[in-house]
Design an enzyme around this catalytic site. Structure first.
Site, PDB file in Angstrom:
ATOM      1  N   ASN A 161       0.873  -1.169   0.000  1.00  0.00           N
ATOM      2  CA  ASN A 161       0.000   0.000   0.000  1.00  0.00           C
ATOM      3  C   ASN A 161       0.913   1.222   0.000  1.00  0.00           C
ATOM      4  O   ASN A 161       1.487   1.587   1.021  1.00  0.00           O
ATOM      5  CB  ASN A 161      -0.882  -0.033   1.254  1.00  0.00           C
ATOM      6  N   LYS A 186       3.292   0.828   3.115  1.00  0.00           N
ATOM      7  CA  LYS A 186       2.993  -0.244   4.070  1.00  0.00           C
ATOM      8  C   LYS A 186       3.068  -1.567   3.331  1.00  0.00           C
ATOM      9  O   LYS A 186       2.672  -1.633   2.160  1.00  0.00           O
ATOM     10  CB  LYS A 186       1.574  -0.076   4.626  1.00  0.00           C
ATOM     11  N   ARG A 209      -2.575  -1.905  -3.555  1.00  0.00           N
ATOM     12  CA  ARG A 209      -3.777  -1.108  -3.356  1.00  0.00           C
ATOM     13  C   ARG A 209      -3.695   0.147  -4.226  1.00  0.00           C
ATOM     14  O   ARG A 209      -2.684   0.852  -4.210  1.00  0.00           O
ATOM     15  CB  ARG A 209      -3.873  -0.691  -1.891  1.00  0.00           C
ATOM     16  N   HIS A 243     -12.994   3.046   0.406  1.00  0.00           N
ATOM     17  CA  HIS A 243     -12.960   2.011   1.461  1.00  0.00           C
ATOM     18  C   HIS A 243     -13.574   0.692   0.976  1.00  0.00           C
ATOM     19  O   HIS A 243     -14.038  -0.115   1.788  1.00  0.00           O
ATOM     20  CB  HIS A 243     -13.751   2.447   2.718  1.00  0.00           C
ATOM     21  N   LEU A 257     -15.573   3.370  10.358  1.00  0.00           N
ATOM     22  CA  LEU A 257     -15.290   4.615  11.077  1.00  0.00           C
ATOM     23  C   LEU A 257     -13.829   4.673  11.507  1.00  0.00           C
ATOM     24  O   LEU A 257     -13.460   4.232  12.597  1.00  0.00           O
ATOM     25  CB  LEU A 257     -16.209   4.733  12.303  1.00  0.00           C
ATOM     26  N   GLY A 258     -12.987   5.170  10.626  1.00  0.00           N
ATOM     27  CA  GLY A 258     -11.574   5.392  10.962  1.00  0.00           C
ATOM     28  C   GLY A 258     -11.353   6.890  10.952  1.00  0.00           C
ATOM     29  O   GLY A 258     -12.264   7.663  11.252  1.00  0.00           O
ATOM     30  N   GLY A 309     -10.759   8.542   8.186  1.00  0.00           N
ATOM     31  CA  GLY A 309     -11.774   8.754   7.159  1.00  0.00           C
ATOM     32  C   GLY A 309     -12.931   7.829   7.518  1.00  0.00           C
ATOM     33  O   GLY A 309     -12.703   6.812   8.167  1.00  0.00           O
ATOM     34  N   ARG A 311     -12.508  16.066   8.041  1.00  0.00           N
ATOM     35  CA  ARG A 311     -13.347  16.452   6.899  1.00  0.00           C
ATOM     36  C   ARG A 311     -14.777  16.753   7.347  1.00  0.00           C
ATOM     37  O   ARG A 311     -15.300  16.087   8.234  1.00  0.00           O
ATOM     38  CB  ARG A 311     -13.409  15.326   5.862  1.00  0.00           C
ATOM     39  N   MET A 327     -10.427  10.542  17.975  1.00  0.00           N
ATOM     40  CA  MET A 327     -11.685  10.348  18.693  1.00  0.00           C
ATOM     41  C   MET A 327     -11.461  10.088  20.188  1.00  0.00           C
ATOM     42  O   MET A 327     -12.295  10.465  21.017  1.00  0.00           O
ATOM     43  CB  MET A 327     -12.478   9.204  18.051  1.00  0.00           C
ATOM     44  N   GLY A 341     -10.944   1.822  13.202  1.00  0.00           N
ATOM     45  CA  GLY A 341     -10.455   2.288  14.508  1.00  0.00           C
ATOM     46  C   GLY A 341     -11.538   2.696  15.492  1.00  0.00           C
ATOM     47  O   GLY A 341     -11.587   2.220  16.631  1.00  0.00           O
ATOM     48  N   ASN A 363     -13.440   0.152  18.316  1.00  0.00           N
ATOM     49  CA  ASN A 363     -12.915   0.423  19.666  1.00  0.00           C
ATOM     50  C   ASN A 363     -13.708   1.391  20.532  1.00  0.00           C
ATOM     51  O   ASN A 363     -13.360   1.576  21.690  1.00  0.00           O
ATOM     52  CB  ASN A 363     -11.480   0.966  19.553  1.00  0.00           C
ATOM     53  N   GLU A 385      -7.968  -5.129   5.609  1.00  0.00           N
ATOM     54  CA  GLU A 385      -7.870  -4.789   4.189  1.00  0.00           C
ATOM     55  C   GLU A 385      -6.758  -5.565   3.492  1.00  0.00           C
ATOM     56  O   GLU A 385      -6.872  -5.924   2.331  1.00  0.00           O
ATOM     57  CB  GLU A 385      -7.691  -3.274   4.032  1.00  0.00           C
TER      58      GLU A 385
HETATM   59  P1  ADP Z   1      -7.266   5.190   9.319  1.00  0.00           P
HETATM   60  O1  ADP Z   1      -6.894   3.798   8.842  1.00  0.00           O
HETATM   61  O2  ADP Z   1      -8.432   5.790   8.600  1.00  0.00           O
HETATM   62  O3  ADP Z   1      -6.136   6.122   9.509  1.00  0.00           O
HETATM   63  P2  ADP Z   1      -8.127   3.843  11.760  1.00  0.00           P
HETATM   64  O4  ADP Z   1      -9.124   2.885  11.230  1.00  0.00           O
HETATM   65  O5  ADP Z   1      -6.851   3.322  12.295  1.00  0.00           O
HETATM   66  O6  ADP Z   1      -7.861   5.038  10.760  1.00  0.00           O
HETATM   67  O7  ADP Z   1      -8.862   4.682  12.916  1.00  0.00           O
HETATM   68  C1  ADP Z   1      -8.264   5.788  13.508  1.00  0.00           C
HETATM   69  C2  ADP Z   1      -9.222   6.379  14.485  1.00  0.00           C
HETATM   70  O8  ADP Z   1      -9.590   5.372  15.449  1.00  0.00           O
HETATM   71  C3  ADP Z   1      -8.661   7.546  15.278  1.00  0.00           C
HETATM   72  O9  ADP Z   1      -9.528   8.648  15.187  1.00  0.00           O
HETATM   73  C4  ADP Z   1      -8.628   7.024  16.716  1.00  0.00           C
HETATM   74  O10 ADP Z   1      -8.958   7.994  17.608  1.00  0.00           O
HETATM   75  C5  ADP Z   1      -9.733   6.001  16.697  1.00  0.00           C
HETATM   76  N1  ADP Z   1      -9.622   5.075  17.840  1.00  0.00           N
HETATM   77  C6  ADP Z   1      -8.718   4.099  18.055  1.00  0.00           C
HETATM   78  N2  ADP Z   1      -8.938   3.510  19.258  1.00  0.00           N
HETATM   79  C7  ADP Z   1     -10.007   4.152  19.826  1.00  0.00           C
HETATM   80  C8  ADP Z   1     -10.736   4.027  21.035  1.00  0.00           C
HETATM   81  N3  ADP Z   1     -10.400   3.133  21.964  1.00  0.00           N
HETATM   82  N4  ADP Z   1     -11.769   4.881  21.260  1.00  0.00           N
HETATM   83  C9  ADP Z   1     -12.122   5.793  20.341  1.00  0.00           C
HETATM   84  N5  ADP Z   1     -11.487   5.947  19.173  1.00  0.00           N
HETATM   85  C10 ADP Z   1     -10.445   5.146  18.897  1.00  0.00           C
END
Ligand code: ADP
Length: 412
Positions: free
Chosen positions: A8, A15, A95, A184, A213-214, A216, A245, A287, A334, A338, A388
């Site tokens: 990627n 990565k 990717r 995504h 919900l990451g 993005g 965003r 977050m 993320g 979580n 992914e």
């Molecule tokens: P990307 O791949 O889009 O960069 P990820 O899927 O890794 O992102 O998600 C990143 C997001 O996940 C961040 O905003 C981070 O705050 C959130 N995150 C990770 N662990 C937690 C948690 N325990 N509580 C709330 N948010 C979390």
């Protein structure tokens, strides 16, 4: 022979992962940062990520470009293991973010495919050029292996015209290839399939709403294994509120800022994509920080969380209407995986729609797929960790086994 090297390649990072396409088990994972900049580093993890016995090594390196980055990756495998020569690689899976209207699935890399990826750079200027640089560097380093591309947009090419078109002047839309592409896709397709498997149903009989919900974020309505609508559009700006965003916003805000605040296009682009969302509303992009501020009683954090989850509920409602029958709502990435707070706020008070989560199950932490639904819910709510790399490896193997069945589409 089902080991695939997944690459990627971003503008300043690369990565990689060697993953078994059948089991999803990773033999090694790595990240090279600050390509083209001073003070680069490589982090190489041998063994399944996060599992016992995994060994992580960090090197300070300088990678002037993607070719050097790929050479450093090869050096990491040779010096730190596992030796790629012993991995019996079946192929390399790459990717690529934007596949336009030409790719509804993965394809073998050919000169024509590379040309199309290059032609689509206008639509994804920050992503397609570095994706292509990574492919070319890897082809030079591994000339004897098959290279396959898996596109972020491909899963959404199944959207009907009513979901993929904007009500924009047709001639302008056609000339500039303006439509809703969605992103995504590898995550949405992986998670939807995992959900069907968990529910003991066939993909073709399963309807799910996936909330990725990451940093993005996007929501997708998946009917019978196919994406029929998704919240991101021409670019990843549309849809849900994200880390930086705005998500959905009246496009006239851009015109207004241009006319009345004297802002230029690049400034507005920066404002909408990098200085808004949770960061713009609460001062925190991550977050976890937003939730910490909310727990401390910060009103901006309260508003931010309210905006974030209200937008999610609007998409849930509209995708429920579009799908008719929904088997499950799935939280992933993320935040989705979580954050019990975000899941609870999003799903509260939806009993009249047959949805709801059990507060105790929502708080449980265990690996794998989790059903957090309340007893009375008709629609399951699941938490499914996305993967992914595994999905890219799986799709790469599909192409390696039947390359003739995976061709670019004719121009519409
Ligand atoms: P990307 O791949 O889009 O960069 P990820 O899927 O890794 O992102 O998600 C990143 C997001 O996940 C961040 O905003 C981070 O705050 C959130 N995150 C990770 N662990 C937690 C948690 N325990 N509580 C709330 N948010 C979390």
């Amino acid at each position: 022979m089902t080991n695939v090297l997944v690459i990627n390649s971003g503008s300043s990072s690369l990565k990689y992962q060697v993953v078994d396409a059948t089991t999803g088990i990773a033999a090694a994972t790595g990240l090279i940062e600050r390509i083209g900049l001073a003070g680069g580093r490589l982090i190489h993890e041998r063994g399944a990520a996060g599992r016992s016995g995994a060994e992580t090594t960090e090197w300070q390196i300088d990678a002037a470009d993607h070719t050097v980055a790929v050479e450093q990756m090869q050096r990491a495998f040779t010096e730190l293991g596992p030796d790629l020569a012993d991995m019996d690689l079946a192929a390399i899976g790459h990717r690529v973010v934007q596949g336009g209207a030409r790719f509804g699935g993965p394809v073998l890399v050919t000169e024509e495919v590379k040309q199309i990826i290059d032609d689509l750079a206008d639509l994804a200027p920050l992503h397609n050029p570095p994706n292509l640089a990574g492919i070319e560097a890897a082809q030079r380093a591994f000339p004897d292996l098959d290279h396959v591309v898996v596109f972020d947009t491909a899963f959404h090419l199944s959207m009907p015209a009513r979901a993929s078109n904007y009500a924009l002047n047709a001639a302008v839309a056609r000339q500039y290839r303006i439509r809703r592409y969605g992103f995504h896709g590898t995550s949405h397709s992986y998670v939807a399939r995992q959900a069907a498997q968990f529910l003991g149903k066939r993909d073709s009989d399963t309807n799910v709403i996936v909330l990725h919900l990451g940093n993005g974020a996007s929501a997708t309505a998946v009917a019978g294994g196919a994406s029929i609508d998704t919240s991101m559009g021409l670019t990843p700006l549309e849809g849900l509120v994200m880390g930086t965003r705005t998500g959905d916003i009246d496009p006239a805000v851009a015109l207004y800022l241009s006319r009345h605040a004297g802002m230029g296009i690049d400034e507005i682009d920066d404002l909408f994509n990098r200085r808004s969302g949770m960061l713009g509303v609460t001062g925190h992009q991550d977050m976890r920080d937003v939730i910490e501020a909310w727990e401390a009683g910060n009103p901006d954090a309260e508003l931010g969380l309210d905006l974030y989850t209200y937008r999610l509920r609007k998409y849930l409602g509209s995708y429920l209407a579009v799908l008719g029958r929904v088997d499950a709502v799935v939280f992933t990435a993320g935040i989705g995986e979580n954050s019990p707070d975000i899941r609870l706020r999003t799903m509260s008070g939806l009993d009249h729609l047959g949805m709801g989560i059990d507060p105790a199950r929502n708080l449980e932490r265990k690996p794998g797929v989790r059903d957090i639904s309340s007893e009375s819910a008709r629609v399951r709510t699941l938490v499914i960790p996305t993967n992914e790399e595994w999905e890219i490896a799986r799709q790469t193997m599909e192409v390696v086994l039947a390359p003739g069945e995976h061709e670019p589409r004719a121009l519409p």
